[in-house]
Design an enzyme around this catalytic site. Structure first.
Site, short mmCIF file in Angstrom:
data_model
loop_
_atom_site.label_atom_id
_atom_site.label_comp_id
_atom_site.label_asym_id
_atom_site.label_seq_id
_atom_site.Cartn_x
_atom_site.Cartn_y
_atom_site.Cartn_z
N LYS A 1 0.86 -1.19 0.00
CA LYS A 1 0.00 0.00 0.00
C LYS A 1 0.89 1.24 0.00
CE LYS A 1 -4.49 0.11 2.18
NZ LYS A 1 -5.16 0.25 3.47
C1 E4P Z 1 -8.34 1.12 3.30
O1 E4P Z 1 -7.66 0.21 2.88
C2 E4P Z 1 -8.24 1.67 4.67
O2 E4P Z 1 -7.57 0.75 5.50
C3 E4P Z 1 -9.57 1.91 5.34
O3 E4P Z 1 -10.65 1.56 4.51
C4 E4P Z 1 -9.67 3.22 6.01
O4 E4P Z 1 -10.94 3.35 6.55
P1 E4P Z 1 -11.32 4.41 7.68
O5 E4P Z 1 -11.69 5.68 7.01
O6 E4P Z 1 -12.50 3.78 8.36
O7 E4P Z 1 -10.11 4.54 8.57
#
Ligand code: E4P
Length: 218
Positions: free
Chosen positions: A84
């Protein structure tokens, strides 16, 4: 649409994996920190031993060369790992190098169509469009997912990048992501379990059991 689990909680991942509907996992530094585990590699390797699919693990470096170095290391943790990379000029540079090396990437923190286009052109395997965080500031997060899907679809012969609807907060987001054509929705365990449930299902199951008990005692 495929379902990924958005968590670093091993118990949740084990339980969800048993349902046979989870084909990948996304984590981020906040999700790993929430589990009070400082060894990201150990967490990602444990997740990879449970779910045989793409497991997103995020880099923390911010400069391109450090990001690329870190990404190469992260990708060596397991064949399932997808690295990521947060959206930025450095992130795009890293993605373009890594994609040429065959390392799969997930462009994260994507909040606009143009960011998604840049990620796809740089060679990201996935772009994660954050729905809930946009909704939180009064924008339509799912509209962004729909626009990215529509544009990627026009260039599907050239751009193979898949759209992940991320930052999912409730079951309606999942339905909307499917309607928008997202390739994947990455969802918290609590939302997955909410999707399983319906009060009429519970009432129906207990009525079937009651009726059967009555006749079998007669
Ligand atoms: C995506 O891969 C992120 O880990 C995640 O969806 C972030 O979500 P949040 O806005 O609930 O922290």
């Amino acid at each position: 649409m495929r379902i990924f689990l958005d968590t670093a909680n091993i118990d949740e991942i084990r339980q969800a994996a048993r349902l046979g509907v989870v084909s990948g996992v996304t984590t981020n530094p906040s999700l790993v920190a929430k589990e009070k585990k400082a060894d990201m590699k150990a967490v990602i390797q444990e997740i990879s031993s449970i779910v045989d699919g793409p497991i997103s693990a995020e880099v923390l470096s911010l400069e391109p060369e450090a990001m690329i170095r870190e990404a190469r290391n992260v990708s060596s943790w397991s064949p399932n790992v997808v690295v990521k990379i947060p959206m930025s000029a450095a992130g795009l540079e890293a993605i373009s190098v890594l994609s040429r090396e065959g390392i799969r990437t997930n462009l994260t923190l994507c909040f606009s169509v143009n960011q998604a286009i840049l990620g796809a052109v740089a060679g990201a395997t996935y772009v994660s469009s954050f729905v809930g965080r946009l909704d939180d500031i009064g924008h339509d997060g799912m509209q962004l997912v729909a626009e990215i899907v529509e544009i990627f679809d026009k260039y599907k012969d050239r751009l193979k990048t898949q759209v992940i609807a991320a930052s999912i907060r409730h079951p309606l987001h999942v339905t909307a992501a499917a309607k928008a054509g997202a390739h994947i929705a990455t969802i918290p365990y609590s939302v997955l379990m909410q999707m399983v449930k319906h009060p009429l299902t519970d009432i129906g199951i207990s009525r079937f059991a009651d009726d059967w008990r009555r006749i079998s005692k007669a």
